[in-house]
Design an enzyme around this catalytic site. Structure first.
Site, mmCIF file in Angstrom:
data_model
loop_
_atom_site.group_PDB
_atom_site.id
_atom_site.type_symbol
_atom_site.label_atom_id
_atom_site.label_comp_id
_atom_site.label_asym_id
_atom_site.label_seq_id
_atom_site.Cartn_x
_atom_site.Cartn_y
_atom_site.Cartn_z
ATOM 1 N N ASP A 300 0.878 -1.161 0.000
ATOM 2 C CA ASP A 300 0.000 0.000 0.000
ATOM 3 C C ASP A 300 0.921 1.218 0.000
ATOM 4 O OD1 ASP A 300 -2.292 1.555 0.103
ATOM 5 O OD2 ASP A 300 -3.167 0.486 1.797
ATOM 6 N N ALA A 301 0.373 2.399 -0.169
ATOM 7 C CA ALA A 301 1.211 3.595 -0.318
ATOM 8 C C ALA A 301 2.152 3.758 0.878
ATOM 9 C CB ALA A 301 0.336 4.833 -0.468
#
Length: 604
Positions: A300-301
């Site tokens: 994820d980011a």
């Protein structure tokens, strides 16, 4: 490029470049703007970013709503990005990715594309329609992304929403039953990938039982391993086992002590349990060795607070790669020349980490080979159409009548009778003065116009906006009302819905007034009840709020969504409001089924 160049084994730097997915959400070419203050959307690829993509053999990019203005522009931008990648020494095409889950999380402007009403609304259709609408929605999303030049969608979300207080997943989940989630998620993976868009299943090993948003903190799931395997991980395992595994699986920035209780020391010296994103036990031993997943994994980011509060960008990427994750998403912001230089340094540091043995050279090579194989399987390098032809195709596909019909069908099939919804048409027909109590004025307009469009005529409508609440005026309005239609949307927006970490401050700016809105709504509904004013309650998002508000109403129902797709100042409409109006007017019945458990003890 010659066949020899393609056949040559990629260098270490080339391999590492393929393992990075960058965001170019904002870019300020004049360099006068500090990175944190740069809010100029990147809608056409500037030479400096094109050079960065080519120079470092970047593997992919993620685009946000800010990067997308209209069909011609985004088709052109995506072609510019692929053209830049062709100039790299590898010549490898880019993953061009986006969060287009549908419902709460949609980056294509709703007036252009078909956003759907989201996963929980699809979950509500399952009892009557099985996987039909999961497949239909995914086909629409994939067709619309593909024609714009996107090839990766960060969807579907197969988190099992077991926590009513979950601030970030809730209606992004199909429901609380792992088998239902697996079946609907698997259908969506298959449908997207059949239409040549790579699905990225998320968020492994599960974000469904968290009360902290990993955009703003580091959640911890305290389930024992048996519960983790039977609930959180079950949908991922089922989808992998069924043989239509997704091209990608995205990690969760969440601590799972039952899976890995090893620790790290954060950049401020604190000892903490490793998040799944950086856990080799979770990302390699469990996902690859135990569950048998052989596709591409992506974080994820990495700019989310669940990571960035505890790690420097360099340490975040290195720990991610040590865990065996293939792609680091959004390792550092790149908004001006200074940050391009910082990225150059990061690349040097990553090469050094392999050369000095901190990262395993063979694993980096195997990882880049997985990425190459996925790109080859989806033939990402095929760009045979001209931009004009692509734009023409996109205009025919995006938001087409056929796609809008599917969106409307899902919205209608999802509406769920929680209490006495069969009484609603008579209450509406008998009322002369109808007060709509809504989170904001646009939602009042959307419901009023939708009711009028279904044939509810000769009524006087009053709007009470909880966002701009005026107590005195509201008292006067309620004194002449014979029907209240009150609606609530909870939980409030999370960072992921509106685009990511850059928007957290904007959300916080109105969080106080937002937190007061449910109290004001409850007081108004209690007042209406005390004065024997008939009341209909509508849950516009996660239906758990029926436990709080249903007790004050004769009728309660759930829509799971409140998308507004058309708003030109005069006309305001969206599929969920159109469906709701049809139920309230008696044109259709509410046939959806609750995909989560709602405490209705107080609402009877």
């Amino acid at each position: 490029m010659s066949a020899t160049a393609h056949a040559k084994a990629p260098t270490l730097a080339e391999q590492l470049g393929q393992k990075l997915m960058l965001d170019f959400r904002y870019y300020c070419e004049d360099n006068a703007q500090e990175s944190e203050k740069c809010r100029t959307p990147m809608t056409s690829l500037p030479p400096a970013l094109a050079n960065l993509v080519a120079k470092h053999n970047i593997g992919g990019v993620i685009l946000f709503a800010e990067n997308i203005e209209n069909t011609q522009q985004v088709v052109t931008l995506n072609q510019q990005l692929q053209d830049a990648a062709k100039l790299s020494s590898l010549g490898a095409p880019l993953f061009i990715s986006v969060d287009q889950e549908g419902g709460r999380v949609a980056r294509i402007p709703r007036d252009i594309g078909t956003a759907m009403t989201g996963n929980m609304s699809i979950g509500a259709t399952y009892a009557e329609h099985g996987t039909h609408y999961a497949t239909a929605a995914a086909q629409v999303l994939a067709k619309e992304l593909k024609v714009l030049g996107f090839n990766v969608n960060y969807a579907p979300t197969v988190d099992v929403n077991m926590n009513p207080e979950n601030p970030v997943i809730n209606v992004r989940s199909f429901g609380e039953d792992p088998k239902l989630v697996a079946e609907l998620g698997g259908a969506q993976v298959e449908a997207m990938q059949n239409h040549q868009v790579i699905a990225a299943l998320k968020h492994f090993p599960g974000h469904g039982d968290t009360s902290v948003d990993s955009h703003t903190g580091l959640p911890k799931v305290e389930h024992d391993k048996a519960q983790v395997m039977s609930q959180d991980i079950a949908p991922f395992k089922a989808i992998i086992d069924e043989g239509h595994a997704p091209g990608m699986i995205m990690t969760a920035h969440i601590q799972y002590p039952a899976l890995d209780d090893s620790t790290f020391v954060s950049k401020d010296g604190k000892t903490m349990v490793k998040p799944a994103t950086m856990s080799r036990a979770i990302m390699t031993d469990l996902l690859r060795d135990e569950l048998g997943y052989d596709g591409v994994t992506i974080t994820d980011a990495l700019d989310m607070a669940g990571i960035s509060h505890f790690f420097t960008p360099k340490d975040a990427v290195i720990n991610t790669f040590k865990a065996g994750v293939d792609i680091a998403l959004m390792p550092i912001p790149i908004r001006n020349d200074e940050e391009i230089a910082q990225f150059d340094t990061l690349m040097q540091e990553l090469v050094a980490a392999v050369e000095n043995g901190e990262l395993n050279k063979q694993e980096i090579s195997q990882s880049s080979a997985r990425i190459k194989a996925l790109k080859a399987r989806y033939n990402l390098g095929d760009q045979s159409s001209s931009i004009d032809k692509q734009v023409s195709q996109a205009n025919a596909v995006l938001g087409s009548k056929a796609h809008r019909v599917i969106e409307a069908q899902i919205a209608e099939a999802a509406i769920t009778d929680i209490k006495n919804t069969q009484l609603a048409p008579k209450l509406v027909a008998d009322a002369q003065h109808i007060t709509l109590i809504m989170p904001d004025t646009r939602k009042c307009m959307a419901l009023q116009q939708a009711l009028e469009a279904t044939g509810v005529k000769d009524k006087t409508f009053h709007c009470v906006s909880l966002q701009g609440f005026d107590p005195e005026q509201t008292q006067e309005t309620l004194s002449k009302t014979d029907l209240v239609i009150a609606a609530n949307a909870s939980p409030a927006q999370s960072a992921v819905e509106i685009g990511g970490m850059d928007d957290v401050e904007a959300l916080e700016a109105f969080s106080l007034s937002r937190s007061e809105q449910p109290k004001a709504l409850e007081a108004l509904m209690a007042q209406a009840q005390a004065h024997k004013v008939k009341t209909i309650f509508v849950s516009l998002r996660a239906p758990y709020d029926v436990a709080q508000f249903g007790q004050y109403a004769q009728v309660a129902l759930a829509t799971y969504a409140y998308n507004i797709d058309v708003d030109n100042g005069q006309t305001v409409k969206g599929p969920a409001f159109s469906a709701l109006a049809k139920v309230l007017a008696g044109k259709i019945s509410a046939k959806g089924s609750l995909p989560v458990t709602v405490n209705q003890a107080d609402s009877e």
